[in-house]
Design a protein around this motif. Sequence first.
Motif, mmCIF file in Angstrom:
data_model
loop_
_atom_site.group_PDB
_atom_site.id
_atom_site.type_symbol
_atom_site.label_atom_id
_atom_site.label_comp_id
_atom_site.label_asym_id
_atom_site.label_seq_id
_atom_site.Cartn_x
_atom_site.Cartn_y
_atom_site.Cartn_z
ATOM 1 N N PRO B 92 -37.953 43.925 33.623
ATOM 2 C CA PRO B 92 -38.239 43.874 32.201
ATOM 3 C C PRO B 92 -37.867 45.184 31.521
ATOM 4 O O PRO B 92 -38.472 46.214 31.783
ATOM 5 C CB PRO B 92 -39.757 43.643 32.144
ATOM 6 C CG PRO B 92 -40.269 43.984 33.502
ATOM 7 C CD PRO B 92 -39.129 44.323 34.400
ATOM 8 N N MET B 93 -36.846 45.139 30.675
ATOM 9 C CA MET B 93 -36.458 46.344 29.931
ATOM 10 C C MET B 93 -37.109 46.257 28.560
ATOM 11 O O MET B 93 -36.460 46.074 27.551
ATOM 12 C CB MET B 93 -34.938 46.405 29.748
ATOM 13 C CG MET B 93 -34.155 46.178 30.987
ATOM 14 S SD MET B 93 -33.934 47.722 31.841
ATOM 15 C CE MET B 93 -33.714 47.130 33.489
ATOM 16 N N ALA B 166 -31.457 43.662 39.185
ATOM 17 C CA ALA B 166 -32.389 42.570 39.444
ATOM 18 C C ALA B 166 -31.702 41.244 39.139
ATOM 19 O O ALA B 166 -30.650 41.204 38.521
ATOM 20 C CB ALA B 166 -33.634 42.724 38.593
ATOM 21 N N GLU B 167 -32.327 40.161 39.606
ATOM 22 C CA GLU B 167 -31.716 38.845 39.359
ATOM 23 C C GLU B 167 -31.925 38.392 37.927
ATOM 24 O O GLU B 167 -31.156 37.612 37.391
ATOM 25 C CB GLU B 167 -32.317 37.805 40.315
ATOM 26 C CG GLU B 167 -31.806 37.919 41.742
ATOM 27 C CD GLU B 167 -32.909 38.294 42.715
ATOM 28 O OE1 GLU B 167 -34.035 38.588 42.267
ATOM 29 O OE2 GLU B 167 -32.642 38.291 43.925
ATOM 30 N N VAL B 168 -33.015 38.870 37.344
ATOM 31 C CA VAL B 168 -33.320 38.480 35.971
ATOM 32 C C VAL B 168 -33.545 39.731 35.138
ATOM 33 O O VAL B 168 -34.312 40.613 35.522
ATOM 34 C CB VAL B 168 -34.588 37.593 35.920
ATOM 35 C CG1 VAL B 168 -34.921 37.243 34.485
ATOM 36 C CG2 VAL B 168 -34.395 36.351 36.761
ATOM 37 N N LEU B 169 -32.881 39.805 34.017
ATOM 38 C CA LEU B 169 -32.968 40.988 33.179
ATOM 39 C C LEU B 169 -33.503 40.563 31.807
ATOM 40 O O LEU B 169 -32.932 39.691 31.164
ATOM 41 C CB LEU B 169 -31.564 41.574 33.050
ATOM 42 C CG LEU B 169 -31.386 43.035 32.734
ATOM 43 C CD1 LEU B 169 -32.090 43.893 33.751
ATOM 44 C CD2 LEU B 169 -29.901 43.360 32.707
ATOM 45 N N LEU B 170 -34.606 41.162 31.390
ATOM 46 C CA LEU B 170 -35.143 40.882 30.065
ATOM 47 C C LEU B 170 -34.978 42.138 29.230
ATOM 48 O O LEU B 170 -35.552 43.173 29.543
ATOM 49 C CB LEU B 170 -36.620 40.498 30.148
ATOM 50 C CG LEU B 170 -36.967 39.361 31.111
ATOM 51 C CD1 LEU B 170 -38.476 39.175 31.183
ATOM 52 C CD2 LEU B 170 -36.292 38.069 30.686
ATOM 53 N N LEU B 193 -24.892 46.322 33.650
ATOM 54 C CA LEU B 193 -25.970 45.513 34.220
ATOM 55 C C LEU B 193 -25.942 44.091 33.664
ATOM 56 O O LEU B 193 -26.106 43.113 34.388
ATOM 57 C CB LEU B 193 -27.333 46.132 33.905
ATOM 58 C CG LEU B 193 -27.799 47.301 34.767
ATOM 59 C CD1 LEU B 193 -29.118 47.849 34.242
ATOM 60 C CD2 LEU B 193 -27.970 46.848 36.213
ATOM 61 N N ILE B 194 -25.746 44.020 32.354
ATOM 62 C CA ILE B 194 -25.801 42.711 31.691
ATOM 63 C C ILE B 194 -24.669 41.805 32.167
ATOM 64 O O ILE B 194 -24.847 40.606 32.343
ATOM 65 C CB ILE B 194 -25.765 42.891 30.157
ATOM 66 C CG1 ILE B 194 -27.105 43.466 29.683
ATOM 67 C CG2 ILE B 194 -25.476 41.582 29.442
ATOM 68 C CD1 ILE B 194 -27.148 43.821 28.228
ATOM 69 N N THR B 195 -23.514 42.424 32.371
ATOM 70 C CA THR B 195 -22.351 41.603 32.714
ATOM 71 C C THR B 195 -22.131 41.471 34.218
ATOM 72 O O THR B 195 -21.128 40.943 34.659
ATOM 73 C CB THR B 195 -21.076 42.194 32.077
ATOM 74 O OG1 THR B 195 -21.010 43.581 32.437
ATOM 75 C CG2 THR B 195 -21.109 42.053 30.574
ATOM 76 N N SER B 196 -23.117 41.949 35.010
ATOM 77 C CA SER B 196 -22.863 41.962 36.455
ATOM 78 C C SER B 196 -23.343 40.702 37.166
ATOM 79 O O SER B 196 -23.438 40.669 38.386
ATOM 80 C CB SER B 196 -23.527 43.185 37.081
ATOM 81 O OG SER B 196 -24.916 43.035 36.971
ATOM 82 N N GLY B 197 -23.694 39.684 36.414
ATOM 83 C CA GLY B 197 -23.998 38.424 37.083
ATOM 84 C C GLY B 197 -25.450 38.038 37.140
ATOM 85 O O GLY B 197 -25.807 37.004 37.691
ATOM 86 N N ALA B 198 -26.337 38.866 36.552
ATOM 87 C CA ALA B 198 -27.747 38.486 36.510
ATOM 88 C C ALA B 198 -27.952 37.452 35.406
ATOM 89 O O ALA B 198 -27.074 37.241 34.577
ATOM 90 C CB ALA B 198 -28.610 39.712 36.249
ATOM 91 N N ALA B 199 -29.109 36.808 35.433
ATOM 92 C CA ALA B 199 -29.490 35.964 34.312
ATOM 93 C C ALA B 199 -30.155 36.872 33.289
ATOM 94 O O ALA B 199 -31.116 37.550 33.605
ATOM 95 C CB ALA B 199 -30.446 34.877 34.766
ATOM 96 N N VAL B 200 -29.617 36.906 32.081
ATOM 97 C CA VAL B 200 -30.073 37.897 31.115
ATOM 98 C C VAL B 200 -30.620 37.232 29.853
ATOM 99 O O VAL B 200 -30.023 36.289 29.337
ATOM 100 C CB VAL B 200 -28.916 38.850 30.709
ATOM 101 C CG1 VAL B 200 -29.415 39.922 29.754
ATOM 102 C CG2 VAL B 200 -28.283 39.467 31.938
#
Lengths: 253, 241
Positions: B92-93, B166-170, B193-200
Amino acid sequence: MKYAQLIRLLVGRELTLRYKRSVIGIGWTLLNPMLTSFVLWVVFSFVFASKLPGNQQYAPYLMAGILLNTFFNQGLMQSAESIASNGGVLTKIYVPPQIFAISAALAGLVNFFIGLIPLAIVVFISGQTLAWTLPLVLVVGICLAFLTAGLGLALSIMFIRFDDTRNIVNVLLMILMYLTPIFYPVSVMNETMQNIIRWNPLTSYLEIFRWAFSNNAFPSSRDWIFMIVTSLFSLWLGTYVFKKYWPRTVAML
Amino acid sequence: MAVIDVKNVNVTYRVLMNKSGSLKELFRDAIKGKARVIDYVALQDVSFTVDKGEVVAILGRNGAGKSTLLKVLAGVLPPTKGTSKVDGKIAPMIELGAGFHPEMTGAENVLFYSALMGREVKHVRERTPAIGEWAGVSDHMDFPLRTFSSGMVARLAFATATDEQAEVLLVDEVLSVGDADFQEKSKARMHELITSGAAVVLVSHDMRAVLELATKAVWLENGHVKMIGNPAEVVAAYEAN
């Protein structure tokens, strides 16, 4: 357990932060109960020392009471406060909030165990020896940690919802302190008061602790039942109340 | 399988009229029959999914329910109705540096903050010097946080929060922090981070960033989904509104 490392960090933080800016730091954990006990000993030993049964000593009797009471009071207030004061974390990152209350109670337990060192010294100075039942102190400590964490969890909900719970709890804790034979022997009270004191669960914890540590009390089997039942019941009650009301309470943080 | 699956989520806050913060007042009001509870609906029937690699932007005015939605996704606020399922480790960001304590040293804070986010303490201990270095506060890591400037605290928080994928980025508006140089650096890392394949899930008022990063957009208004779909279309409709 997944959260064991977080609990360890939290307990460590709780223990070190309180005295962070002081010169002797964590040494205060040792000094505090000794100084408090000394002051009360000066005040009360003339009145109460002679009222104890023959082989019991007032100084360790008193200090055991203070250690246990500090553990309960501080542990309870801190664990009740912990969830409100960590609201900033709990509204952003998911961790089971109960962890904060449990860590506060565990920090109280560690403080209590550290306090056993000066207590042992006082026992020897008074000419007593440690009892062979010493390991049972561990059981008392754990039961009291359960009691503290359970009540703390239930109270933490109230602390968030109603600001004035703190003041009410402070007054109740003071009443409870006087109803616990910390600095007086139970025998100096009249019959009615003795009965009331016997119904205070903390009395049972304290009697068992004094007996297990250096034979300064005679707990009955009723005291053991009282201690174990109240600690488990409180833990159950706390987790139940917390689970039930937390979803509605978290929105108020 | 969607990584984030939000189904018919409703969040209702119960607000006590003439908010009595004390038992005494509540008791008095209850006797007079004045204690009135009103329900404030923050989210109403919100549904959407986020797949792996998807970047979903949440748009909406202040008070539309964006932060509440992020809290539900982060798992800190249970929905009143509906379900919110999130698979995998969540980073969680949101207001970085939650749990920072002024009396603890930089290194201790890094460790504690990381543990809160569920990272392995042993691994974090090894990473701490690198985190301090990246934040540009290497020399200060062993001093209490209260001796840090606010910019240094923000940099350290950002460096810690973004240290592990992380797998999920908020993400709530924390696309960049600090002074000009560091802003560039942090922006680059955030984009990475956002574009590296996590669910954002990204909450932002910066439409340029939304158009650049998002693969889907959700427009919230007064707690319900007004529009959902292609970022360009949603942004256009939102801005025309």
